[in-house]
Enzyme design. Structure first.
Site: not given
Ligand code: UGA
Length: 433
Positions: A11, A252, A259
């Site tokens: 951040v 998945g 987060c």
């Molecule tokens: C998440 C949010 O997407 C951001 O908007 C937020 O700012 C951030 O947390 C935070 O609070 O700092 P992030 O944790 O980096 O971001 O990653 P994501 O892309 O959201 O993925 C999180 C998890 O969900 C991963 O393990 C991913 O594999 C999983 N995921 C995501 C799924 O299993 N299915 C999906 O359709 C999307």
């Protein structure tokens, strides 16, 4: 403007670099001298696309220091971007936020807005403001504003420069104007102004909703396996409805990262504390804990025990594009395999070294997915890296001893595996042989 940023994690550093990119003079503060030296030499301590490039482009207005007092003294805006890790009981640890607030209060010598960007429980901004005002050493005007960050790892720079919204949680017109000025360079991004508590809630409500969406689709995927439906078709069909949308519906082996796991537990903890049971979020957490074990359960149907088996594990990071391992399914899967006597052949393009620090025994690390597959009795796919998606059924068939592939990220088209002699199981879809 003159901006100081406390904390150079995802951040803090990304926000600081992007604010320099739109013309501000930014000083990033971190307590770790080695990290500061690294950033001064132009290197980013986190793996994030195009971050180093922007650091280089803005080096004349981007500074790094361990001397917080110096950086905060004459800043127009001080951003708090330090970590809020999870405590054992699931609540957020605010010690670093309050520590930074105290240092800021002692140092500031001119009117300024202190922005809390770290994800903090609702009501924290009020406490930070009270603390700063109580600890001030100079008679200046200071107000605390909540300005949550919505960037995702792996796309952090893009998410910041082209944000879908900027939320300003302020208690006065003056603070709002200062922050509007700070964000002037982010053109075409909608700005929403709320009070501080609503801004704090927007962050948690957004993250927890996304976590809920993932847990929901994972449960539907589990049911698809039982009733013979295909989750990819189901989500495609759902996504056409604009009220549902087609994003964050990828089934998945559960969500990881720094987060969603932390923020779901923190909001659940807070609601419990206020004598309110947040049932939907609780369910999302429980489903996710189970989902992380799904491939192990599938594997046990093929091999009741793993003693002496070679298991290829492709992908260790919690998602592609990052070397972050926090709450990654690999942290559950690999130690269990090793404990049960398996020889793990692991591959990850960037998270390997970090993983080796945690788990060295029982794991051999390889420089390519193909190398990791050689002689394996089983393959588990934990992260959908492009190098994994590029593999073909032929690769598994040729290199593995027994071609059983358990894909936790639905990387391939099912039809590809038809009649290939590879046993392919994924999430929420039919098993192929
Ligand atoms: C998440 C949010 O997407 C951001 O908007 C937020 O700012 C951030 O947390 C935070 O609070 O700092 P992030 O944790 O980096 O971001 O990653 P994501 O892309 O959201 O993925 C999180 C998890 O969900 C991963 O393990 C991913 O594999 C999983 N995921 C995501 C799924 O299993 N299915 C999906 O359709 C999307």
């Amino acid at each position: 403007m003159n901006i100081a940023v406390a904390g150079t994690g995802y951040v803090g550093l990304v926000s600081g670099v992007c604010l320099a990119q739109i013309g501000h003079r930014v000083t990033c503060v971190d307590i770790d001298p080695a990290k500061v030296e690294l950033m001064r030499s132009g290197k980013s301590p986190i793996f994030e696309e195009s971050l180093e490039q922007l650091m280089a482009e803005n080096k004349e207005r981007l500074f790094f220091t361990t001397d917080g007092a110096q950086a905060y003294r004459d800043a127009d805006v001080v951003i708090i971007g330090v970590g809020t890790p999870e405590k054992k009981d699931g609540s957020a640890n605010l010690a670093y936020v309050f520590q930074a607030a105290k240092e800021i209060a002692h140092a500031i010598e001119r009117d300024c807005v202190v922005v809390v960007k770290s994800t903090v429980p609702i009501g924290t901004n009020d406490k930070v403001e009270a603390l700063i005002r109580a600890e001030l050493k100079h008679p200046v005007w200071v107000e605390v504003a909540s300005n949550p960050e919505f960037l995702a790892q792996g796309t952090a720079v893009r998410d910041t420069l082209h944000a879908n919204r900027i939320v300003l949680g302020v208690e006065s017109e003056r603070a709002e104007q200062v922050l509007r000025r700070m964000y002037q360079g982010f053109e075409d991004v909608p700005v929403l102004v709320t009070n501080r508590r609503s801004a704090e809630m927007i962050k948690y409500a957004s993250n927890d909703f996304l976590a809920l969406k993932i847990s929901y689709i994972n449960e539907i995927a589990n049911l698809c396996e039982l009733v013979g439906a295909d989750i990819m078709d189901v989500t495609l069909g759902m996504g056409y409805d604009e009220r549902i949308g087609n994003k964050f519906l990828r089934a998945g082996i559960g969500y990881g990262g720094s987060c969603f796991p932390k923020d779901t537990k923190a909001l659940h903890w807070l609601s419990n504390y206020l004598d309110y049971e947040l049932k939907t979020v609780k369910a999302a957490i429980e489903v996710n804990d189970q989902q992380k074990l799904k491939l192990l359960k599938k594997a046990r149907k093929h091999y009741p025990g793993f003693e002496g088996l070679t298991v290829a594990v492709l992908g260790l990071a919690f998602k592609p594009g990052t070397d972050d391992l926090r709450e990654a399914p690999s942290l559950h899967v690999v130690p269990t395999l090793v404990e049960d006597g398996a020889n793990v052949h692991a591959w990850d393009p960037v998270a390997q070294e970090r993983f080796q620090d945690i788990q060295d025994d029982g794991v051999t690390y390889f420089s390519s997915p193909i190398e990791a597959l050689k002689g394996a009795d089983l393959c588990m796919i934990l992260t959908e890296w492009p190098e994994v998606i590029a593999l073909t059924p032929e690769d598994f068939k040729t290199h593995m001893k027994t071609a059983i592939v358990l894909d936790g990220r639905n990387c391939y088209d099912l039809k590809q595996f038809m009649g290939t002699g590879v046993t392919y199981e994924s999430i929420g879809r039919a098993r192929m042989e």
